[in-house]
Design a protein around this motif. Structure first.
Motif, PDB file in Angstrom:
ATOM      1  N   ILE A  17      13.132  -7.477  -2.347  1.00  0.00           N
ATOM      2  CA  ILE A  17      12.871  -7.547  -3.791  1.00  0.00           C
ATOM      3  C   ILE A  17      12.511  -6.181  -4.367  1.00  0.00           C
ATOM      4  O   ILE A  17      12.002  -6.087  -5.474  1.00  0.00           O
ATOM      5  N   THR A  18      12.744  -5.129  -3.606  1.00  0.00           N
ATOM      6  CA  THR A  18      12.471  -3.768  -4.078  1.00  0.00           C
ATOM      7  C   THR A  18      13.652  -2.871  -3.755  1.00  0.00           C
ATOM      8  O   THR A  18      14.512  -3.214  -2.922  1.00  0.00           O
ATOM      9  N   SER A  19      13.680  -1.714  -4.393  1.00  0.00           N
ATOM     10  CA  SER A  19      14.807  -0.784  -4.224  1.00  0.00           C
ATOM     11  C   SER A  19      14.531   0.260  -3.156  1.00  0.00           C
ATOM     12  O   SER A  19      15.402   1.060  -2.832  1.00  0.00           O
ATOM     13  N   SER A  20      13.302   0.293  -2.638  1.00  0.00           N
ATOM     14  CA  SER A  20      12.975   1.324  -1.654  1.00  0.00           C
ATOM     15  C   SER A  20      11.790   0.882  -0.818  1.00  0.00           C
ATOM     16  O   SER A  20      11.015  -0.001  -1.218  1.00  0.00           O
ATOM     17  N   ALA A  21      11.672   1.511   0.336  1.00  0.00           N
ATOM     18  CA  ALA A  21      10.530   1.223   1.208  1.00  0.00           C
ATOM     19  C   ALA A  21       9.224   1.615   0.526  1.00  0.00           C
ATOM     20  O   ALA A  21       8.184   0.982   0.726  1.00  0.00           O
ATOM     21  N   HIS A  22       9.297   2.664  -0.286  1.00  0.00           N
ATOM     22  CA  HIS A  22       8.105   3.117  -1.022  1.00  0.00           C
ATOM     23  C   HIS A  22       7.610   2.031  -1.960  1.00  0.00           C
ATOM     24  O   HIS A  22       6.417   1.715  -1.999  1.00  0.00           O
ATOM     25  N   ASN A  23       8.523   1.438  -2.733  1.00  0.00           N
ATOM     26  CA  ASN A  23       8.134   0.370  -3.649  1.00  0.00           C
ATOM     27  C   ASN A  23       7.669  -0.867  -2.898  1.00  0.00           C
ATOM     28  O   ASN A  23       6.732  -1.556  -3.323  1.00  0.00           O
ATOM     29  N   ALA A  24       8.310  -1.177  -1.763  1.00  0.00           N
ATOM     30  CA  ALA A  24       7.899  -2.324  -0.954  1.00  0.00           C
ATOM     31  C   ALA A  24       6.479  -2.144  -0.446  1.00  0.00           C
ATOM     32  O   ALA A  24       5.681  -3.093  -0.412  1.00  0.00           O
ATOM     33  N   GLU A  25       6.131  -0.919  -0.065  1.00  0.00           N
ATOM     34  CA  GLU A  25       4.779  -0.644   0.403  1.00  0.00           C
ATOM     35  C   GLU A  25       3.760  -0.845  -0.719  1.00  0.00           C
ATOM     36  O   GLU A  25       2.654  -1.357  -0.488  1.00  0.00           O
ATOM     37  N   ILE A  26       4.128  -0.464  -1.950  1.00  0.00           N
ATOM     38  CA  ILE A  26       3.224  -0.682  -3.081  1.00  0.00           C
ATOM     39  C   ILE A  26       3.004  -2.174  -3.312  1.00  0.00           C
ATOM     40  O   ILE A  26       1.869  -2.625  -3.535  1.00  0.00           O
ATOM     41  N   LEU A  27       4.073  -2.987  -3.236  1.00  0.00           N
ATOM     42  CA  LEU A  27       3.912  -4.433  -3.405  1.00  0.00           C
ATOM     43  C   LEU A  27       3.033  -5.025  -2.305  1.00  0.00           C
ATOM     44  O   LEU A  27       2.234  -5.932  -2.548  1.00  0.00           O
ATOM     45  N   ARG A  28       3.197  -4.524  -1.095  1.00  0.00           N
ATOM     46  CA  ARG A  28       2.367  -5.032  -0.003  1.00  0.00           C
ATOM     47  C   ARG A  28       0.894  -4.774  -0.286  1.00  0.00           C
ATOM     48  O   ARG A  28       0.041  -5.638  -0.082  1.00  0.00           O
ATOM     49  N   ARG A  29       0.595  -3.588  -0.751  1.00  0.00           N
ATOM     50  CA  ARG A  29      -0.795  -3.245  -1.023  1.00  0.00           C
ATOM     51  C   ARG A  29      -1.345  -4.044  -2.202  1.00  0.00           C
ATOM     52  O   ARG A  29      -2.526  -4.394  -2.226  1.00  0.00           O
ATOM     53  N   LEU A  30      -0.488  -4.310  -3.183  1.00  0.00           N
ATOM     54  CA  LEU A  30      -0.914  -5.171  -4.285  1.00  0.00           C
ATOM     55  C   LEU A  30      -1.207  -6.581  -3.776  1.00  0.00           C
ATOM     56  O   LEU A  30      -2.231  -7.184  -4.127  1.00  0.00           O
ATOM     57  N   ARG A  31      -0.312  -7.099  -2.953  1.00  0.00           N
ATOM     58  CA  ARG A  31      -0.477  -8.455  -2.423  1.00  0.00           C
ATOM     59  C   ARG A  31      -1.723  -8.566  -1.553  1.00  0.00           C
ATOM     60  O   ARG A  31      -2.473  -9.545  -1.627  1.00  0.00           O
ATOM     61  N   ASP A  32      -1.953  -7.558  -0.734  1.00  0.00           N
ATOM     62  CA  ASP A  32      -3.049  -7.608   0.232  1.00  0.00           C
ATOM     63  C   ASP A  32      -4.342  -6.975  -0.305  1.00  0.00           C
ATOM     64  O   ASP A  32      -5.283  -6.749   0.465  1.00  0.00           O
ATOM     65  N   ASP A  33      -4.388  -6.663  -1.614  1.00  0.00           N
ATOM     66  CA  ASP A  33      -5.563  -5.998  -2.206  1.00  0.00           C
ATOM     67  C   ASP A  33      -5.954  -4.765  -1.411  1.00  0.00           C
ATOM     68  O   ASP A  33      -7.107  -4.578  -1.001  1.00  0.00           O
ATOM     69  N   ASP A  34      -4.976  -3.901  -1.210  1.00  0.00           N
ATOM     70  CA  ASP A  34      -5.164  -2.723  -0.369  1.00  0.00           C
ATOM     71  C   ASP A  34      -4.883  -1.439  -1.156  1.00  0.00           C
ATOM     72  O   ASP A  34      -4.432  -0.448  -0.599  1.00  0.00           O
ATOM     73  N   LEU A  35      -5.159  -1.473  -2.460  1.00  0.00           N
ATOM     74  CA  LEU A  35      -4.844  -0.286  -3.271  1.00  0.00           C
ATOM     75  C   LEU A  35      -5.708   0.908  -2.899  1.00  0.00           C
ATOM     76  O   LEU A  35      -5.341   2.054  -3.155  1.00  0.00           O
ATOM     77  N   ALA A  36      -6.857   0.676  -2.291  1.00  0.00           N
ATOM     78  CA  ALA A  36      -7.741   1.794  -1.953  1.00  0.00           C
ATOM     79  C   ALA A  36      -7.077   2.776  -1.006  1.00  0.00           C
ATOM     80  O   ALA A  36      -7.457   3.944  -0.939  1.00  0.00           O
ATOM     81  N   SER A  37      -6.085   2.342  -0.259  1.00  0.00           N
ATOM     82  CA  SER A  37      -5.417   3.228   0.683  1.00  0.00           C
ATOM     83  C   SER A  37      -4.386   4.128   0.025  1.00  0.00           C
ATOM     84  O   SER A  37      -3.840   5.020   0.659  1.00  0.00           O
ATOM     85  N   ILE A  38      -4.126   3.888  -1.282  1.00  0.00           N
ATOM     86  CA  ILE A  38      -3.173   4.724  -1.999  1.00  0.00           C
ATOM     87  C   ILE A  38      -3.863   6.019  -2.407  1.00  0.00           C
ATOM     88  O   ILE A  38      -4.936   5.999  -3.005  1.00  0.00           O
ATOM     89  N   GLU A  39      -3.271   7.146  -2.070  1.00  0.00           N
ATOM     90  CA  GLU A  39      -3.841   8.428  -2.457  1.00  0.00           C
ATOM     91  C   GLU A  39      -3.671   8.630  -3.955  1.00  0.00           C
ATOM     92  O   GLU A  39      -2.701   8.190  -4.552  1.00  0.00           O
ATOM     93  N   GLY A  40      -4.569   9.324  -4.556  1.00  0.00           N
ATOM     94  CA  GLY A  40      -4.526   9.561  -5.999  1.00  0.00           C
ATOM     95  C   GLY A  40      -5.700   8.883  -6.655  1.00  0.00           C
ATOM     96  O   GLY A  40      -6.725   8.606  -6.032  1.00  0.00           O
ATOM     97  N   LYS A  41      -5.585   8.573  -7.937  1.00  0.00           N
ATOM     98  CA  LYS A  41      -6.672   7.935  -8.655  1.00  0.00           C
ATOM     99  C   LYS A  41      -6.881   6.533  -8.117  1.00  0.00           C
ATOM    100  O   LYS A  41      -5.956   5.719  -8.080  1.00  0.00           O
TER     101      LYS A  41
END
Length: 733
Positions: free
Chosen positions: A57-81
Motif C-alpha cells: 500500500i506504499t510506493s517505497s520501503a521508506h513510506n512503508a516504514e513510516i506507516l509501520r511506525r504510525l501503526r505501532d506508535d513508534d514515531l519516537a524512533s524517527i530522527e528529526g522533530k
C-alpha cells in the motif's frame, strides 16, 4: 422518560457523553461510529490493520516504514522533530519524517494510521491526491486523531475549500489537543467559511493558540465570521490572514488589530515590540519613532524583508502618543508604500515629521498634512518630491495653520515648485523656522519667491536657513531687501554660499543698521571665503549695531588676513580716542566656529560654547586682541559697563582737561566713574590691585585741582565758612 422529538436529539447529538447512555464501552464505540458515519472505516481498516502488507500500500520501503511506525506508535524512533510527520510530493531527499507521496501510495491507509496514532504531534500536509475519493478516504481516517497539536495544510496549487473543510471539521471539533491550525492556499467561499466557523464554535476545548488562514483570499465578511467564532478562544496568541495588501481596508485592520500575531508581520522581536507599544498606546511620548533600513540604539524600526508596511502604517496611524516620526526609508513596492501611507494619514498625534532619502508622491501624504492639526514641524531631506503641487495644495488646505518649522534640503526644487510652496506658507502665522538647504536649482526667481515669505507681515520668523544654495551677491541683495521687514528674525544662516562676496555682504548692512526693524542676533557664514574685503564690509555694517551677538564663520577658510582682523579689532574697540572707544561695538560676543547654548548655573541666561568650553577652543583662529574684546562684551551685559571697561583699559591716562569748561561740576562724576570701573575690573581681573586703581583716581583728581586751583581753594573756604556758621547757630541756640 421525558417527551423527546427529533429536534431534542439534533441539539444534543455532538455533546452527549456516549458512556452515560450505554452499558459498555463497546456499545459507546458503536454509537460513536454510527454518529460519525464511521462504520465502513472500522469494518474495513480495523480488521486488516495488523495483517496488511505495508509494502503493498506504499510506493517505497521508506513510506512503508513510516506507516509501520504510525501503526505501532513508534514515531519516537524517527530522527528529526519528535512526533512530526510531513506529507509531501516528489521531494528529492528521503528524510525520516517525510512521507513522500508517489504512485502506489494508498491515501486511505495513510489517513487511517494517522487517525489511530497516539504519538504524532505535528502533521504538515503539503499535498492531496487529485482523486476526490482518495481525499475523502484520507480525511475519514485522519479525523479520528486526538494527539495532533499542530496541523498545517499548504497546497502548492490553490484548492477549493469545500473539498477539505467539511471533511476536516470533525477533526477540528473533537481533537482537544489541537493548538495550532494553519490552512494556507485554500479558496474559501462563504459556505466553506461558515463550516469552519461552526467547527470552531463547536469545539468544547477552546485551546487554539494559533490560527493561520494566509493566501486564502478571505473577504471581510468571511473574516468577520471567523473572528466572531474565535471570541471564546482566550488562549489565542496568533491569527494570520490575508497578505494581499490591495485587498485590505480599514475594517480589515480594525478586526485583526488586537489578535494579529505581531511576530508574523515583523522581521525581528524588536520590531514586533515597537508595534505592540504602538498598538497598545504604550509609547513614550518623549521618544521619536525611527523607521530606517538600518538598526541603531533606541526606537529604530529596522525595516527588512518580512516587515508588513501596511500594519506599520496602521499602528502608527491609530496611536495617540507618538509625537515624532523620522521616516528614513520606504519600500520599493508601490502597493506597500500606499498601504503604509493610508495608515499614516489617519494619525492625529504626530507633531514632528522628518522624511529623508525617500522618493515620495505627496498626493499620498496630502491627507496627513491637511488633517493632522497637531503637526508643527515638517522636514524633508534628500527627498525626490513628486507632485510638489500636491504638497503646496495640502499646505494651503490645512485648517490648522500650526506649523512652526518647515525645512527643505537637497530636494532639487524648481523655481515654480518653490513659488507655489512659498505662497502657501505665507498663511502660517506661527512659522518660526524656515529652511531651504542645498537646493541648487533655485535662481533669481526662486529668491523672489522666498521673498514673499519674508515680506509676509503674518509671519513671526525667528530663524531662516539658506545654506548651500549657490546664491551670489545679487541673490543675497534680493533676499536682504525682503528680510529687512522681518521684525522677529533672530538667526540667519548663509553658510556654504561660496559665490557671495563683499558686495553681497555689504547688503547685510540694511539688516544691521539702527533704522532696520530686524533684531538679528546670529549670522552664519561658515565655509565661505569672504576675504579682507568681505570682513571690512561686515565691519562697516556692524558699526552702531546693537543686536548681533554671534558672527559664525570658519577662520581657516574665511580668507581673512591681518588687515581684515584689524578692521574687526577697530569695530570692537577703536582706541584712537575715548569717544571712538565709547562708540565701538559692545554687543558682538562671538566670532568664529559654530557654538551651542547652555543654561548658566545660576539660571541667569544662556552661555554659548564652541568646542569643549567657552575658552581658547571657542575662538580658535581668532587673534587674541579680538578675543579680549569679545569676552568683555559677553561678560558685561550692559553696553555702558562694557564701554566703561574698554575705556578704562585702553586709556590709562584720561585727559581731564577737556572737562575744565564745566569747572568742578564733573569732578564727582569722574570720581564715581573710577569707582564703578575699579569695582568691575577688580572682580574680573586677578592681577588688578587696589593701589593701581587708587593711583589712577587720585591722578585724575589732582589734574582737576591743578588746572583750577582757585576754584578748588574757594570751594574749600566756602565749605569751612558754611561749617563755622553752622556751629555758631548751634552755639546760639
Amino acid at each position: 422518560m421525558e417527551s423527546r422529538d427529533n429536534n431534542y436529539y439534533d441539539v444534543r447529538a455532538q455533546d452527549v457523553k456516549l458512556e452515560d447512555i450505554t452499558s459498555s464501552a463497546h456499545n459507546a464505540k458503536i454509537l460513536r461510529m454510527l454518529r460519525d458515519d464511521d462504520l465502513a472505516s472500522i469494518e474495513d481498516y480495523d480488521v486488516r490493520a495488523q495483517d496488511v502488507k505495508l509494502e503493498d500500500i506504499t510506493s517505497s520501503a521508506h513510506n512503508a516504514e513510516i506507516l509501520r511506525r504510525l501503526r505501532d506508535d513508534d514515531l519516537a524512533s524517527i530522527e528529526g522533530k519528535e512526533g512530526a510527520l510531513y506529507i509531501i510530493m516528489d521531494y528529492v531527499s528521503n528524510c525520516d519524517d517525510f512521507f513522500i507521496v508517489k504512485e502506489g501510495d494508498d491515501w486511505g491507509w495513510l489517513g487511517y494510521f494517522i487517525g489511530r496514532n497516539k504519538q504524532i504531534r505535528d502533521l504538515h500536509l503539503y499535498c492531496l491526491p487529485k482523486d476526490r475519493d482518495q481525499v475523502g478516504a484520507f480525511m475519514e481516517g485522519m479525523k479520528h486523531n486526538r494527539s495532533i497539536e499542530e496541523f498545517r495544510f499548504h497546497h502548492e496549487i490553490e484548492i477549493e475549500g469545500d473539498s477539505i473543510i467539511d471533511r476536516l471539521a470533525p477533526f477540528i471539533i473533537h481533537n482537544t489537543n489541537l493548538k495550532e491550525l494553519r490552512l494556507l492556499g485554500i479558496h474559501f467561499g462563504l459556505d466553506c467559511v461558515h463550516s469552519l466557523a461552526v467547527a470552531l464554535i463547536q469545539r468544547q476545548h477552546k485551546a487554539l493558540t494559533c490560527l493561520s488562514l494566509e493566501y486564502n483570499n478571505l473577504s471581510n465578511e468571511a473574516l468577520e465570521e471567523i473572528i466572531a467564532a474565535l471570541s471564546g478562544y482566550k488562549k489565542l496568541e496568533s491569527l494570520c490572514v490575508e497578505e494581499n495588501l490591495s485587498r485590505r481596508d480599514q475594517k480589515y485592520y480594525d478586526m485583526l488589530a488586537e489578535i494579529i500575531d505581531l511576530n508574523r508581520i515583523t522581521s525581528s522581536k524588536k520590531n514586533a515590540e515597537i508595534l505592540r507599544k504602538l498598538r497598545d498606546n504604550a509609547w513614550n511620548e518623549k521618544k521619536d519613532l525611527y523607521v530606517a533600513d538600518y538598526d541603531s540604539e533606541g526606537d529604530y524600526f529596522c525595516a527588512e524583508e518580512g516587515d508588513d508596511w501596511g500594519w506599520l502604517g496602521y499602528f502608527v496611524g491609530r496611536n495617540k502618543q507618538i509625537r515624532g516620526l523620522n521616516l528614513y526609508c520606504l519600500p520599493e513596492e508601490e502597493d506597500e508604500v500606499d498601504a503604509f501611507m493610508e495608515g499614516l494619514c489617519r494619525d492625529q498625534s504626530i507633531e514632528r515629521l522628518d522624511i529623508r532619502r525617500c522618493e515620495i508622491d505627496f498626493s499620498s501624504l496630502s491627507p496627513f498634512i491637511v488633517n493632522n492639526g497637531n503637526l508643527k514641524d515638517l522636514r524633508l531631506f534628500d527627498v525626490d518630491i513628486f507632485c510638489a503641487h500636491s504638497l503646496a495644495m495640502a499646505l494651503s488646505q490645512r485648517q490648522h495653520k500650526s506649523l512652526t518649522a518647515f525645512c527643505f534640503s537637497r530636494n532639487n526644487l524648481s523655481n515654480d515648485a518653490l513659488e507655489e510652496i512659498s505662497a502657501a506658507l505665507t498663511g502660517y502665522p506661527y512659522l518660526e523656522s524656515f529652511c531651504v538647504l542645498e537646493n541648487n536649482l533655485i535662481g533669481r526667481d526662486g529668491c523672489e519667491s522666498l521673498g514673499t515669505i519674508f515680506r509676509s507681515s503674518a509671519l513671526y520668523l525667528k530663524e531662516v536657513l539658506l545654506c548651500g544654495n549657490d546664491f551670489d551677491d545679487e541673490d543675497l541683495q534680493t533676499l536682504v531687501a525682503a528680510l529687512t521687514n522681518a521684525t522677529t528674525l533672530q538667526s540667519l544662516w548663509l553658510s556654504s554660499n561660496r559665490s557671495i562676496a563683499a558686495a553681497g555682504l555689504r547688503a547685510l548692512s540694511q539688516l544691521f543698521s539702527s533704522a532696520s526693524v530686524c533684531p538679528l542676533e546670529t549670522l552664519h557664514i561658515e565655509d565661505m571665503n569672504i576675504g579682507d574685503e568681505g570682513a571690512e564690509a561686515l565691519v562697516d555694517g556692524l558699526r552702531g549695531n546693537t543686536t548681533l551677538k554671534h558672527l559664525v564663520l570658519t577662520p581657516d577658510s574665511a580668507g581673512i588676513t591681518s588687515t581684515g582682523w584689524a578692521a574687526f579689532s577697530r569695530l570692537l574697540c577703536d582706541t584712537s580716542s575715548i569717544n571712538n572707544t565709547y562708540r565701538s561695538n559692545h554687543t558682538l560676543e562671538h566670532i568664529g566656529d559654530d557654538y551651542c547654548y547652555m543654561s548658566n548655573p545660576d539660571g541667569s541666561g544662556k552661555l554659548f560654547l564652541s568646542g569643549d568650553a567657552y575658552s581658547g577652543e571657542c575662538f580658535r583662529g581668532i587673534p587674541p586682541a579680538i578675543v579680549q574684546y569679545l569676552k568683555i562684551n559677553k561678560e558685561y551685559h550692559s553696553l555702558q559697563d562694557a564701554a566703561t571697561i574698554k575705556i578704562g583699559r585702553c586709556h590709562p591716562d584720561i585727559p581731564v582737561e577737556v572737562f575744565f569748561e564745566y569747572k568742578l561740576k564733573l569732578l564727582p562724576f569722574l570720581v564715581s566713574w573710577f569707582g564703578r570701573f575699579g569695582t568691575r575690573e577688580r572682580s574680573n581681573c586677578q592681577n588688578a590691585t587696589t593701589r593701581e586703581f587708587q593711583r589712577r583716581e587720585l591722578s585724575a583728581v589732582y589734574k582737576f585741582i591743578r588746572g583750577m586751583p582757585m576754584l578748588a581753594v574757594d570751594g574749600q573756604i566756602q565749605m569751612r565758612l558754611k561749617s563755622s556758621c553752622g556751629r555758631k547757630r548751634k552755639f546760639d541756640e
